[in-house]
Motif scaffolding. Structure first.
Motif, short mmCIF file in Angstrom:
data_model
loop_
_atom_site.label_atom_id
_atom_site.label_comp_id
_atom_site.label_asym_id
_atom_site.label_seq_id
_atom_site.Cartn_x
_atom_site.Cartn_y
_atom_site.Cartn_z
N THR A 179 24.41 -22.22 65.27
CA THR A 179 24.92 -21.82 63.96
C THR A 179 26.15 -20.92 64.08
O THR A 179 26.35 -20.27 65.10
CB THR A 179 23.86 -21.06 63.14
OG1 THR A 179 23.49 -19.86 63.82
CG2 THR A 179 22.62 -21.91 62.91
N ILE A 180 26.94 -20.90 62.99
CA ILE A 180 28.09 -20.01 62.89
C ILE A 180 27.93 -19.22 61.60
O ILE A 180 27.46 -19.75 60.60
CB ILE A 180 29.44 -20.79 62.91
CG1 ILE A 180 30.64 -19.85 62.95
CG2 ILE A 180 29.54 -21.75 61.76
CD1 ILE A 180 30.90 -19.21 64.26
N CYS A 181 28.30 -17.94 61.65
CA CYS A 181 28.17 -17.06 60.49
C CYS A 181 29.42 -16.19 60.42
O CYS A 181 29.76 -15.51 61.38
CB CYS A 181 26.92 -16.21 60.63
SG CYS A 181 26.69 -14.99 59.34
N ASP A 182 30.09 -16.22 59.28
CA ASP A 182 31.24 -15.34 59.09
C ASP A 182 30.71 -13.92 58.88
O ASP A 182 29.78 -13.70 58.12
CB ASP A 182 32.05 -15.79 57.86
CG ASP A 182 33.27 -14.92 57.66
OD1 ASP A 182 34.25 -15.11 58.41
OD2 ASP A 182 33.23 -14.04 56.78
N ASN A 183 31.30 -12.96 59.57
CA ASN A 183 30.82 -11.57 59.52
C ASN A 183 31.64 -10.76 58.51
O ASN A 183 32.09 -9.66 58.80
CB ASN A 183 30.91 -10.96 60.93
CG ASN A 183 30.04 -9.75 61.10
OD1 ASN A 183 29.04 -9.62 60.40
ND2 ASN A 183 30.40 -8.87 62.01
N ASN A 184 31.82 -11.35 57.31
CA ASN A 184 32.57 -10.70 56.23
C ASN A 184 34.00 -10.38 56.67
O ASN A 184 34.52 -9.30 56.41
CB ASN A 184 31.84 -9.46 55.71
CG ASN A 184 32.20 -9.16 54.28
OD1 ASN A 184 32.71 -10.02 53.56
ND2 ASN A 184 31.96 -7.93 53.86
N SER A 185 34.62 -11.34 57.35
CA SER A 185 35.98 -11.14 57.88
C SER A 185 37.01 -11.19 56.75
O SER A 185 36.80 -11.82 55.71
CB SER A 185 36.30 -12.21 58.91
OG SER A 185 36.31 -13.49 58.30
N LEU A 186 38.13 -10.54 56.97
CA LEU A 186 39.20 -10.49 55.98
C LEU A 186 39.86 -11.85 55.79
O LEU A 186 40.10 -12.28 54.66
CB LEU A 186 40.25 -9.45 56.40
CG LEU A 186 41.45 -9.30 55.47
CD1 LEU A 186 40.99 -8.78 54.11
CD2 LEU A 186 42.47 -8.35 56.08
N ASN A 187 40.14 -12.57 56.89
CA ASN A 187 40.87 -13.83 56.82
C ASN A 187 40.00 -15.06 56.96
O ASN A 187 40.50 -16.14 57.24
CB ASN A 187 41.97 -13.84 57.89
CG ASN A 187 43.05 -12.84 57.57
OD1 ASN A 187 43.45 -12.71 56.42
ND2 ASN A 187 43.49 -12.11 58.57
N LYS A 188 38.72 -14.94 56.78
CA LYS A 188 37.76 -16.05 56.69
C LYS A 188 37.58 -16.82 58.00
O LYS A 188 38.39 -16.79 58.90
CB LYS A 188 38.16 -17.05 55.60
CG LYS A 188 38.39 -16.45 54.25
CD LYS A 188 37.14 -16.50 53.46
CE LYS A 188 37.41 -15.98 52.05
NZ LYS A 188 36.38 -15.11 51.60
N THR A 189 36.44 -17.51 58.04
CA THR A 189 36.11 -18.46 59.09
C THR A 189 35.94 -19.81 58.41
O THR A 189 35.36 -19.89 57.33
CB THR A 189 34.79 -18.06 59.80
OG1 THR A 189 34.93 -16.75 60.33
CG2 THR A 189 34.44 -19.03 60.91
N ARG A 190 36.46 -20.85 59.03
CA ARG A 190 36.33 -22.19 58.47
C ARG A 190 35.67 -23.11 59.48
O ARG A 190 35.91 -23.02 60.67
CB ARG A 190 37.70 -22.76 58.10
CG ARG A 190 38.39 -22.00 57.00
CD ARG A 190 39.74 -22.63 56.65
NE ARG A 190 40.42 -21.88 55.63
CZ ARG A 190 40.20 -22.01 54.32
NH1 ARG A 190 39.32 -22.89 53.90
NH2 ARG A 190 40.86 -21.27 53.45
N ARG A 191 34.83 -24.01 58.95
CA ARG A 191 34.25 -25.11 59.74
C ARG A 191 34.80 -26.38 59.11
O ARG A 191 34.46 -26.71 57.98
CB ARG A 191 32.73 -25.10 59.68
CG ARG A 191 32.10 -26.19 60.54
CD ARG A 191 30.64 -26.29 60.33
NE ARG A 191 30.41 -26.70 58.94
CZ ARG A 191 29.23 -26.89 58.40
NH1 ARG A 191 28.16 -26.67 59.08
NH2 ARG A 191 29.11 -27.27 57.15
N GLY A 192 35.67 -27.05 59.83
CA GLY A 192 36.40 -28.17 59.23
C GLY A 192 37.34 -27.60 58.18
O GLY A 192 38.10 -26.68 58.43
#
Length: 199
Positions: free
Chosen positions: A82-95
């Motif tokens: 699994t992948i989880c964004d850690n409330n990052s400023l510039n986001k995480t994208r899957r596809g």
């Protein structure tokens, strides 16, 4: 707002004991593509949490100011990646999908991930199954992983098995055709009936 279409059920149990200390064998690989932040780089992924960010204490350090100090968490429990964004400023994208913060998303082999503007591809390392070596023999068995026994290849059943109540042939075996040619001349008519004439 989280759309229900973007959510999915994850099959892992929090009560399972994981070998967290066994981080000597990678179960995945995060490949960072060459770009404005440097050349290509491969990062091994281990069981448990793998913290991704620009901070030196992260398991995977991405060399970009656009990446948060602790940007995302890539977690492996059992066969669930699994992948989880850690409330990052510039986001995480899957596809093309931007991940909602603090929500775990299942990963598949070959998924394209974007941490801010750092492009990566995630691959799952295949665990090689143990196989048992068998000497060559004249039987038709096939070597399979050690979790199963050898499988035998069966020949097509005889003509008597392929007939239904009224004697209609459902399928012909190639061996039957050779035998019929030796015995006489066979002609097939519409409807699957046949006529055999002796030569």
């Amino acid at each position: 707002m989280i759309r229900m279409d973007d959510t999915q059920r994850l099959d892992y149990n929090d009560d399972e004991e994981e070998p967290w200390a066994n981080r000597d064998r990678p179960v995945g690989n995060l490949h960072m593509f060459a770009g404005i932040h440097g050349g290509t780089q491969d990062f091994p992924i281990y069981r448990g949490e793998n913290i991704i960010g620009r901070h030196a204490n992260c398991d995977i350090t991405l060399p970009a100011q656009s990446v948060s100090k602790k940007h995302a968490i890539l977690e492996v429990r059992g066969d669930c990646h699994t992948i989880c964004d850690n409330n990052s400023l510039n986001k995480t994208r899957r596809g093309k999908t931007a991940l909602a913060p603090n929500v775990h998303y299942a990963l598949s082999d070959g998924d394209f991930l974007l941490f801010a503007d750092v492009a990566c591809r995630y691959t799952i390392v295949k665990v090689k199954a143990e196989t048992t070596e068998v000497e060559d023999s004249e039987d038709d068995s096939v070597l399979v992983p050690a979790t199963q026994g050898a499988l035998a290849i069966e020949k097509t059943p005889g003509a008597a098995i392929r007939r239904i109540a009224r004697g209609t042939v459902l399928a012909r075996d190639s061996g039957d055709e050779e035998n019929e040619e030796e015995e006489g001349q066979t002609r097939w008519h519409e409807g699957g009936t046949r006529h055999t004439a002796a030569i």
